[in-house]
Design a protein around this motif. Structure first.
Motif, short mmCIF file in Angstrom:
data_model
loop_
_atom_site.label_atom_id
_atom_site.label_comp_id
_atom_site.label_asym_id
_atom_site.label_seq_id
_atom_site.Cartn_x
_atom_site.Cartn_y
_atom_site.Cartn_z
N ARG A 150 0.86 -1.20 0.00
CA ARG A 150 0.00 0.00 0.00
C ARG A 150 0.87 1.23 0.00
N GLN A 151 0.42 2.23 -0.74
CA GLN A 151 1.20 3.46 -0.81
C GLN A 151 0.27 4.66 -0.66
N LYS A 152 0.60 5.52 0.26
CA LYS A 152 -0.20 6.73 0.45
C LYS A 152 0.07 7.68 -0.72
N PHE A 161 1.69 10.75 -9.07
CA PHE A 161 2.43 9.95 -8.11
C PHE A 161 3.08 8.78 -8.86
N HIS A 162 3.84 7.99 -8.15
CA HIS A 162 4.51 6.83 -8.76
C HIS A 162 4.04 5.56 -8.07
N ILE A 194 -5.36 1.88 -11.48
CA ILE A 194 -4.78 1.65 -10.16
C ILE A 194 -5.93 1.68 -9.16
N ILE A 195 -6.09 0.61 -8.44
CA ILE A 195 -7.16 0.52 -7.45
C ILE A 195 -6.74 1.34 -6.22
N ALA A 224 -2.90 3.89 -2.83
CA ALA A 224 -2.84 3.00 -4.00
C ALA A 224 -2.64 1.60 -3.48
N VAL A 225 -3.47 0.66 -3.96
CA VAL A 225 -3.45 -0.70 -3.44
C VAL A 225 -2.85 -1.68 -4.45
#
Length: 174
Positions: A68-70, A85-86, A155-156, A166-167
């Protein structure tokens, strides 16, 4: 008169006298073909492990999970705005768009035609690829104009604790 039927040929009369001469090619056509087939076999066997790894990777792309990414705090993105974002790696550029108060969509922003960057144009409410005038529907990522024929990889995203995360990447469905 000489009777050729009863005489054994001399060394000079032998039709195969030049087979083992110096300065002759040591590799004939048959030997060359055997070498070629052998080399092709060696290359085929040597490439099997890499082909197996590639097949495993391609078969598992749809199920591949990433950490997971904030992306952003909800308070830092207004309705209709976007944030770049990346994800899933630092080399994969993406864009998050806030469509409504509680609706967010995110896509990898490399055009599916020639990998040019895709931008969110707020005034037109569409995603545009400036290279060849490709356009994508913001709701689905499907191409609406230009040369692209495939949808942008989605991107879910999940909203949790007033932040957008981002999951995973939803891959193409063939």
């Amino acid at each position: 008169m000489t009777d050729w039927n009863n005489n054994l040929p001399k060394n000079d009369d032998n039709y195969t006298h030049n087979i083992n001469r110096n300065n002759e090619r040591s590799l004939d056509r048959r030997g060359f073909m055997k070498t070629l087939v052998g080399a092709a076999g060696v290359f085929a066997v040597a490439s099997l492990p890499w082909g197996t790894l590639a097949a495993k990777e391609l078969m598992g792309l749809s199920d591949k999970e990433y950490p997971r990414q904030k992306i952003v705090d909800i308070t830092n993105i207004a309705v209709g705005d976007s944030v770049e974002f990346h994800f899933p790696s630092e080399h994969d550029s993406a864009v998050l768009i806030r469509l409504k108060e509680n609706k967010f969509v995110a896509y990898q922003n490399a055009c599916t035609h020639l990998r040019c960057p895709v931008y969110w144009v707020k005034d037109q409410q569409e995603m545009v690829c400036p290279c060849h005038h490709g356009k994508f529907d913001v709701q689905t990522g499907e191409p609406t104009a230009g040369p692209p024929r495939r949808a942008l990889p989605e991107i879910i995203v999940e909203v949790e604790s007033n932040s957008v995360y981002a999951v995973r990447v939803k891959r193409y469905e063939t």
